[in-house]
Write an enzyme that holds these catalytic residues in place. Sequence first.
Site, mmCIF file in Angstrom:
data_model
loop_
_atom_site.group_PDB
_atom_site.id
_atom_site.type_symbol
_atom_site.label_atom_id
_atom_site.label_comp_id
_atom_site.label_asym_id
_atom_site.label_seq_id
_atom_site.Cartn_x
_atom_site.Cartn_y
_atom_site.Cartn_z
ATOM 1 N N CYS A 83 0.846 -1.192 0.000
ATOM 2 C CA CYS A 83 0.000 0.000 0.000
ATOM 3 C C CYS A 83 0.887 1.250 0.000
ATOM 4 O O CYS A 83 1.619 1.481 -0.947
ATOM 5 C CB CYS A 83 -0.981 -0.026 1.159
ATOM 6 S SG CYS A 83 -2.331 1.184 0.970
ATOM 7 N N HIS A 184 -3.672 -4.952 0.582
ATOM 8 C CA HIS A 184 -3.167 -5.345 1.903
ATOM 9 C C HIS A 184 -3.244 -6.869 2.060
ATOM 10 O O HIS A 184 -4.301 -7.401 2.391
ATOM 11 C CB HIS A 184 -4.003 -4.699 3.010
ATOM 12 C CG HIS A 184 -3.795 -3.235 3.162
ATOM 13 N ND1 HIS A 184 -2.835 -2.709 3.994
ATOM 14 C CD2 HIS A 184 -4.420 -2.178 2.578
ATOM 15 C CE1 HIS A 184 -2.880 -1.386 3.932
ATOM 16 N NE2 HIS A 184 -3.826 -1.036 3.076
ATOM 17 N N GLU A 186 -2.186 -8.609 4.472
ATOM 18 C CA GLU A 186 -2.467 -8.934 5.874
ATOM 19 C C GLU A 186 -3.952 -8.828 6.217
ATOM 20 O O GLU A 186 -4.385 -9.312 7.268
ATOM 21 C CB GLU A 186 -1.637 -8.029 6.797
ATOM 22 C CG GLU A 186 -2.139 -6.628 7.009
ATOM 23 C CD GLU A 186 -1.859 -5.664 5.867
ATOM 24 O OE1 GLU A 186 -2.148 -4.461 6.028
ATOM 25 O OE2 GLU A 186 -1.343 -6.105 4.811
#
Length: 202
Positions: A83, A184, A186
Amino acid sequence: MSQQIGVVDYGAAGNVFSMAKALECAGAKVKVVKHPQDLAGVDKLVMPGVGSFVDGMRELNESGMAEAIVKYAATDRPLLGICLGMQVLSKVGFEYGESTGLGLVLGEVRPMQCKGVVPHMGFNTVSIVNDSPLLKGVSPSDRFYFMHSFEVQKYTDVIALTTYAGHQFVSGIQRGNIFGVQFHPEKSRETGIRVFENFLAL
């Protein structure tokens, strides 16, 4: 033996806790990196990030990490920007004025211009346009979590594109040992963990 993956913590710009947990799920041993000396013994480096280009670069410069990251990348060890972490790899950003980035890729970071609501936020797919080991096993139906108002433009080493509201933007880049994704991992559940597993396997 687990690889030691450095996660750069640059103050308000870094979402370090969730990043570390996801990398650990992929099999990594995580080391939080705040200062240049923390890079000792790091096998691979991840630059997370939320927030603005100018604030992120200010924090990286003030800590000495900007110069240290450029030197790290020159050692050919893998580096992954996520990002904002991908955006600051570029030469220049235009958020709250013009700011110099790390210059590791030749992109510019500019506001998204599209008919949809900005920021682009939520799950979306990626279209792989050039083979990369980072995206091995990713299918056209796999969905990743995005949250951004700016995008990397004027860049050629693109590995993935994403379409939002009829607008196509760069969602993955690779230049040698330097990788970046706009989404993202995660926050992308199993598909995100797969990307991290691919990064560990480099």
